[in-house]
Design a protein around this motif. Structure first.
Motif, PDB file in Angstrom:
ATOM      1  N   LEU A  19       1.155  -1.263  -0.116  1.00 39.65           N
ATOM      2  CA  LEU A  19       0.072   0.577   0.055  1.00 39.65           C
ATOM      3  C   LEU A  19       0.734   1.189   0.046  1.00 39.65           C
ATOM      4  O   LEU A  19       0.621   2.245  -0.892  1.00 39.65           O
ATOM      5  N   ARG A  20       1.810   0.796   0.870  1.00 33.95           N
ATOM      6  CA  ARG A  20       2.881   2.575   0.966  1.00 33.95           C
ATOM      7  C   ARG A  20       3.567   3.006   0.386  1.00 33.95           C
ATOM      8  O   ARG A  20       3.253   3.984  -0.725  1.00 33.95           O
ATOM      9  N   ALA A  21       3.525   1.657  -0.968  1.00 34.29           N
ATOM     10  CA  ALA A  21       4.680   1.651  -2.363  1.00 34.29           C
ATOM     11  C   ALA A  21       3.824   1.865  -3.385  1.00 34.29           C
ATOM     12  O   ALA A  21       4.115   2.784  -4.870  1.00 34.29           O
ATOM     13  N   ARG A  22       2.168   2.221  -3.341  1.00 32.19           N
ATOM     14  CA  ARG A  22       1.243   3.065  -4.037  1.00 32.19           C
ATOM     15  C   ARG A  22       1.216   4.406  -4.693  1.00 32.19           C
ATOM     16  O   ARG A  22       1.123   4.759  -3.177  1.00 32.19           O
ATOM     17  N   ALA A 186     -11.061   8.313  -4.960  1.00 31.37           N
ATOM     18  CA  ALA A 186     -10.720   7.848  -6.391  1.00 31.37           C
ATOM     19  C   ALA A 186     -10.037   6.512  -5.634  1.00 31.37           C
ATOM     20  O   ALA A 186      -9.310   6.101  -6.969  1.00 31.37           O
ATOM     21  N   ARG A 187      -9.153   6.669  -4.901  1.00 28.19           N
ATOM     22  CA  ARG A 187      -7.574   6.090  -4.709  1.00 28.19           C
ATOM     23  C   ARG A 187      -8.866   4.263  -4.043  1.00 28.19           C
ATOM     24  O   ARG A 187      -7.565   3.444  -3.956  1.00 28.19           O
ATOM     25  N   ALA A 188      -9.884   4.399  -3.379  1.00 28.87           N
ATOM     26  CA  ALA A 188     -10.106   2.898  -2.792  1.00 28.87           C
ATOM     27  C   ALA A 188     -10.077   2.116  -3.695  1.00 28.87           C
ATOM     28  O   ALA A 188      -9.949   1.000  -3.528  1.00 28.87           O
ATOM     29  N   SER A 189     -10.881   2.293  -4.942  1.00 28.56           N
ATOM     30  CA  SER A 189     -10.062   1.143  -5.827  1.00 28.56           C
ATOM     31  C   SER A 189      -9.332   0.620  -6.028  1.00 28.56           C
ATOM     32  O   SER A 189      -9.214  -0.107  -5.941  1.00 28.56           O
ATOM     33  N   ASP A 190      -8.458   1.036  -5.983  1.00 26.60           N
ATOM     34  CA  ASP A 190      -6.367   0.447  -5.840  1.00 26.60           C
ATOM     35  C   ASP A 190      -6.164   0.246  -5.140  1.00 26.60           C
ATOM     36  O   ASP A 190      -5.493  -1.011  -4.910  1.00 26.60           O
ATOM     37  N   LEU A 191      -6.622   0.138  -4.151  1.00 24.20           N
ATOM     38  CA  LEU A 191      -6.225   0.117  -2.372  1.00 24.20           C
ATOM     39  C   LEU A 191      -6.838  -1.811  -2.346  1.00 24.20           C
ATOM     40  O   LEU A 191      -6.290  -2.449  -2.453  1.00 24.20           O
ATOM     41  N   TYR A 192      -8.093  -1.481  -3.088  1.00 23.11           N
ATOM     42  CA  TYR A 192      -8.675  -2.796  -2.650  1.00 23.11           C
ATOM     43  C   TYR A 192      -7.639  -3.780  -3.771  1.00 23.11           C
ATOM     44  O   TYR A 192      -7.927  -5.213  -3.267  1.00 23.11           O
ATOM     45  N   GLN A 193      -7.781  -3.855  -5.060  1.00 20.04           N
ATOM     46  CA  GLN A 193      -6.895  -4.633  -5.815  1.00 20.04           C
ATOM     47  C   GLN A 193      -5.772  -5.040  -5.305  1.00 20.04           C
ATOM     48  O   GLN A 193      -5.029  -5.518  -5.361  1.00 20.04           O
ATOM     49  N   THR A 194      -5.172  -3.892  -4.842  1.00 23.34           N
ATOM     50  CA  THR A 194      -3.701  -3.654  -3.869  1.00 23.34           C
ATOM     51  C   THR A 194      -3.747  -5.099  -3.309  1.00 23.34           C
ATOM     52  O   THR A 194      -3.129  -6.276  -2.851  1.00 23.34           O
ATOM     53  N   VAL A 195      -4.780  -5.392  -2.476  1.00 25.00           N
ATOM     54  CA  VAL A 195      -4.963  -5.705  -0.651  1.00 25.00           C
ATOM     55  C   VAL A 195      -5.623  -7.367  -1.936  1.00 25.00           C
ATOM     56  O   VAL A 195      -4.898  -8.632  -1.007  1.00 25.00           O
ATOM     57  N   ARG A 196      -6.045  -7.457  -2.772  1.00 28.98           N
ATOM     58  CA  ARG A 196      -6.848  -8.738  -2.977  1.00 28.98           C
ATOM     59  C   ARG A 196      -5.146  -9.054  -4.101  1.00 28.98           C
ATOM     60  O   ARG A 196      -5.683 -11.100  -4.108  1.00 28.98           O
ATOM     61  N   LEU A 204     -13.282  -8.399   1.572  1.00 29.18           N
ATOM     62  CA  LEU A 204     -12.563  -7.233   2.197  1.00 29.18           C
ATOM     63  C   LEU A 204     -13.516  -6.075   1.984  1.00 29.18           C
ATOM     64  O   LEU A 204     -14.297  -6.062   0.987  1.00 29.18           O
ATOM     65  N   GLU A 205     -13.060  -5.201   3.071  1.00 25.75           N
ATOM     66  CA  GLU A 205     -14.025  -4.006   2.937  1.00 25.75           C
ATOM     67  C   GLU A 205     -13.785  -3.118   3.085  1.00 25.75           C
ATOM     68  O   GLU A 205     -12.465  -2.879   4.265  1.00 25.75           O
ATOM     69  N   VAL A 206     -13.998  -1.526   2.332  1.00 22.63           N
ATOM     70  CA  VAL A 206     -13.323  -0.865   2.371  1.00 22.63           C
ATOM     71  C   VAL A 206     -13.826   0.311   2.498  1.00 22.63           C
ATOM     72  O   VAL A 206     -15.194   0.807   2.188  1.00 22.63           O
ATOM     73  N   GLU A 207     -13.832   1.307   3.802  1.00 24.74           N
ATOM     74  CA  GLU A 207     -15.010   2.345   4.171  1.00 24.74           C
ATOM     75  C   GLU A 207     -13.756   3.643   4.610  1.00 24.74           C
ATOM     76  O   GLU A 207     -13.077   3.326   5.134  1.00 24.74           O
ATOM     77  N   PHE A 208     -14.361   4.560   4.266  1.00 21.73           N
ATOM     78  CA  PHE A 208     -13.447   6.309   4.868  1.00 21.73           C
ATOM     79  C   PHE A 208     -14.455   6.412   6.512  1.00 21.73           C
ATOM     80  O   PHE A 208     -15.370   6.352   6.250  1.00 21.73           O
TER      81      PHE A 208
END
Length: 252
Positions: A19-22, A186-196, A204-208
């Motif tokens: 994640l930190r590298a994204r 807009a980065r949420a989708s990228d974070l989701y795919q990175t973890v997956r 996985l659940e992404v929440e702000f």
């Protein structure tokens, strides 16, 4: 059990590094952000501060175990003292400004200590940060909650027998929460795919954080809006009444 703990730590480290590298990620840590309140404290009628006689109190001080990057990622400013170093023991704590003012109203909290019960170890204050609003806000209620933070201990070493990728059909690390700060939603989708991409078996659940606050404090917000509405109605009625009286006096 030690293998499961090591595997969980390795998985968390892998996720954080990716994640930190994204692009757009400003920081990340393992753990839940506010409005989480930490552990469930036992109610105590007294609290001891720097050798003073125990004083009666109605405060509760849950402990939240955090990574050293916790405050930086969440943008919580340091008021006095210092942030955690990697080698800090659990007895070194950072407290919120509201707790510091409650326990040391006439002085500096940094360098002093307190404990909620004679059976507990002393907590040594190394830093003070701004008050953070949680589910149980430390500024209201008959029993007031004030947050204290301890540095999360480093994970056990990962050996060849505990690889960073789970070997079994089900993930051994169980429930894992990772918090990241991004420059846009807009980065949420990228974070989701990175973890997956690290382990496709993740549920996985992404929440702000903003959404968490909105949900946790929805009832208070509704009550505030209702009271505001009644206040505005009372003002309009009062203004209309004053206008009517003045108009009657002028007419006569």
């Amino acid at each position: 059990m030690s293998e499961r703990i090591a595997e969980r730590a390795a998985m968390a480290q892998t996720i954080l590094e990716r994640l930190r590298a994204r692009p757009g990620v400003l920081g990340a840590f393992e753990g839940s952000p506010p409005p989480s309140t930490g552990d469930s404290p036992t109610r105590n009628d007294h609290i001891e501060v720097d050798g003073r006689p125990p004083i009666e109190t109605n405060i509760l001080v849950p402990r939240l175990w955090v990574d050293p990057d916790y405050f930086r990622v969440l943008g919580i400013p340091l008021i006095a003292g210092r942030m955690f170093d990697r080698g800090d023991p659990p007895t070194n704590v950072i407290i919120t400004e509201s707790l510091a003012k409650r326990l040391w109203p006439d002085g500096d909290a940094v360098g002093h200590r307190f404990r909620e019960d004679p059976r507990f170890e002393w907590s040594y204050v190394i830093g003070v940060v701004k008050h953070v609003r949680t589910t149980y806000d430390g500024t209201s209620g008959p029993e007031r909650y004030f947050q204290k933070y301890s540095s999360k201990q480093p994970p056990p070493p990962v050996t060849a027998s505990t690889p960073s990728t789970p070997r079994s059909s089900g993930a051994a690390y169980g429930f894992l929460t990772v918090t990241a700060r991004v420059d846009s939603r807009a980065r949420a989708s990228d974070l989701y795919q990175t973890v997956r991409s690290i382990d496709t078996r993740n549920i996985l659940e992404v929440e702000f954080v903003d959404d968490q606050y909105a949900r946790q404090f929805a009832d208070r917000l509704l009550a505030t809006r209702i009271m505001t509405g009644f206040g505005m109605l009372a003002f309009v009625v009062a203004a209309a009444g004053i206008y009517g009286v003045m108009a009657f006096l002028v007419a006569n």
